[in-house]
Design an enzyme around this catalytic site. Structure first.
Site, PDB file in Angstrom:
ATOM      1  N   GLY A 201      35.755  43.659  35.109  1.00  0.00           N
ATOM      2  CA  GLY A 201      37.085  43.255  35.551  1.00  0.00           C
ATOM      3  C   GLY A 201      37.759  42.386  34.505  1.00  0.00           C
ATOM      4  O   GLY A 201      38.302  41.329  34.817  1.00  0.00           O
TER       5      GLY A 201
ATOM      6  N   THR B 190      40.325  43.222  32.248  1.00  0.00           N
ATOM      7  CA  THR B 190      41.582  43.686  31.651  1.00  0.00           C
ATOM      8  C   THR B 190      42.785  42.815  31.995  1.00  0.00           C
ATOM      9  O   THR B 190      43.863  43.003  31.430  1.00  0.00           O
ATOM     10  CB  THR B 190      41.898  45.135  32.083  1.00  0.00           C
TER      11      THR B 190
ATOM     12  N   GLY C  30      44.137  38.798  34.174  1.00  0.00           N
ATOM     13  CA  GLY C  30      43.816  37.600  34.937  1.00  0.00           C
ATOM     14  C   GLY C  30      42.670  36.785  34.361  1.00  0.00           C
ATOM     15  O   GLY C  30      42.567  36.560  33.158  1.00  0.00           O
ATOM     16  N   ILE C  31      41.801  36.312  35.249  1.00  0.00           N
ATOM     17  CA  ILE C  31      40.692  35.437  34.862  1.00  0.00           C
ATOM     18  C   ILE C  31      39.750  36.144  33.899  1.00  0.00           C
ATOM     19  O   ILE C  31      39.269  35.543  32.926  1.00  0.00           O
ATOM     20  CB  ILE C  31      39.927  34.971  36.115  1.00  0.00           C
ATOM     21  N   GLY C  32      39.473  37.422  34.155  1.00  0.00           N
ATOM     22  CA  GLY C  32      38.569  38.162  33.282  1.00  0.00           C
ATOM     23  C   GLY C  32      39.084  38.230  31.860  1.00  0.00           C
ATOM     24  O   GLY C  32      38.347  37.979  30.898  1.00  0.00           O
TER      25      GLY C  32
ATOM     26  N   SER D  49      34.984  32.853  45.657  1.00  0.00           N
ATOM     27  CA  SER D  49      36.324  32.454  46.100  1.00  0.00           C
ATOM     28  C   SER D  49      36.207  31.310  47.092  1.00  0.00           C
ATOM     29  O   SER D  49      35.198  31.207  47.812  1.00  0.00           O
ATOM     30  CB  SER D  49      37.037  33.632  46.778  1.00  0.00           C
TER      31      SER D  49
ATOM     32  N   TYR E  48      37.645  40.342  52.723  1.00  0.00           N
ATOM     33  CA  TYR E  48      37.499  39.793  51.371  1.00  0.00           C
ATOM     34  C   TYR E  48      36.539  38.611  51.357  1.00  0.00           C
ATOM     35  O   TYR E  48      35.647  38.524  50.503  1.00  0.00           O
ATOM     36  CB  TYR E  48      38.872  39.368  50.859  1.00  0.00           C
TER      37      TYR E  48
END
Length: 268
Positions: free
Chosen positions: A25, A27, A29-31, A149, A162
């Site tokens: 993951g 590509t 945001g945080i990644g 989270s 989630y």
């Protein structure tokens, strides 16, 4: 080469020079923030994304030390292929950062078996079997970091599925920490609060819903603002490389939400 020249060369070397990392993951945001920090400090990184267009864009913009791979965490076939790709591109690795995940704001009465299964397939099953495939490549002294989270330890309307997937990751981190201790591999998690990413952490939300979510997040967060992807990335890299006497821990990066500060405490 004299000592002065050696010192100059050493000063130019990045903090993570020679390190190798896998970021699922990665590509946006945080990644992506984590990938960029690793690359800036000399690491070689293999990152994954499900969307081919996003993967291609990252491949064009990052340097040669970044290997961008299309991989769907919901596909066991893709996960097994990822293991082979990592072995071929990087060999052994120092860090596995499990960041891939999807989310939606869905109330109990509107959750379907299909949406439930998809969330657990990506966030939970995909994460579990990615670790299984890549653990043999992690060096002694290496580490695994999960993105969990604040939802996994609190209650928000529409976040039940989630939150369940992330609570499972929290359990994985604690149990893997015990199981992999003899291999010298540390396992920890970062637990972000409201972070200013492109999706605002809600994959299928409209812009209006994201705007409302953003405003609600600012009100709920004791610091009164959203965090940045870079703030979470710093926590990831701390757990990955600096917190060498820490395993089985979940580090809150949430602006104080997890501390349940009262209004009086916010002003103190």
């Amino acid at each position: 080469m004299n000592n002065i020249h050696k010192k100059i060369i050493n000063m130019k070397q990045g903090k993570y020079e020679g390190k190798k990392a896998v970021v699922t993951g990665g590509t946006h945001g945080i990644g992506l923030a984590t990938v960029k920090m690793l690359l800036a400090e000399g690491a070689e990184v293999l990152l994954t994304g499900r969307n081919p267009a996003n993967v291609e864009q990252v491949r064009r913009t990052l340097g040669d030390r970044a290997h961008a791979v299309v991989s769907d965490a919901a596909s066991i076939t893709d996960i097994k292929a990822l293991g082979n790709i990592v072995r071929e591109k990087l060999g052994n690795i120092d860090l596995l950062y499990i960041n891939v995940g999807i989310s939606s704001l869905t109330l109990l009465e509107t959750v379907t078996p299909e949406t439930y299964d998809q969330a657990f397939a990506v966030n939970t099953r995909g994460s579990y079997f990615t670790v299984q495939q890549l653990v043999p490549l992690i060096i002694r002294g290496g580490s695994i970091v999960f993105t969990t989270s604040v939802a996994d330890n609190s209650g928000y309307a529409g976040m039940s599925v989630y939150a369940g997937t992330k609570a499972a990751l929290r359990a994985f981190a604690k149990n893997f920490a015990a199981e992999l201790l003899p291999k010298g591999i540390r396992v920890n998690a970062v637990s972000p609060g409201f972070i200013d990413t492109p999706t605002m952490g809600v994959t299928d939300a409209t812009e209006a819903e994201r705007d409302a979510f953003r405003k609600a997040g600012d009100l709920l967060t004791p610091m009164g603002r959203h965090g940045s992807p870079e703030e979470v990335a710093k926590a990831v890299l701390f757990l990955a490389f600096d917190a060498t006497f820490t395993t089985g821990e979940e580090l809150l990066v949430d602006g104080g939400i997890g501390q349940q500060l009262t209004p009086a405490e916010k002003l103190a």
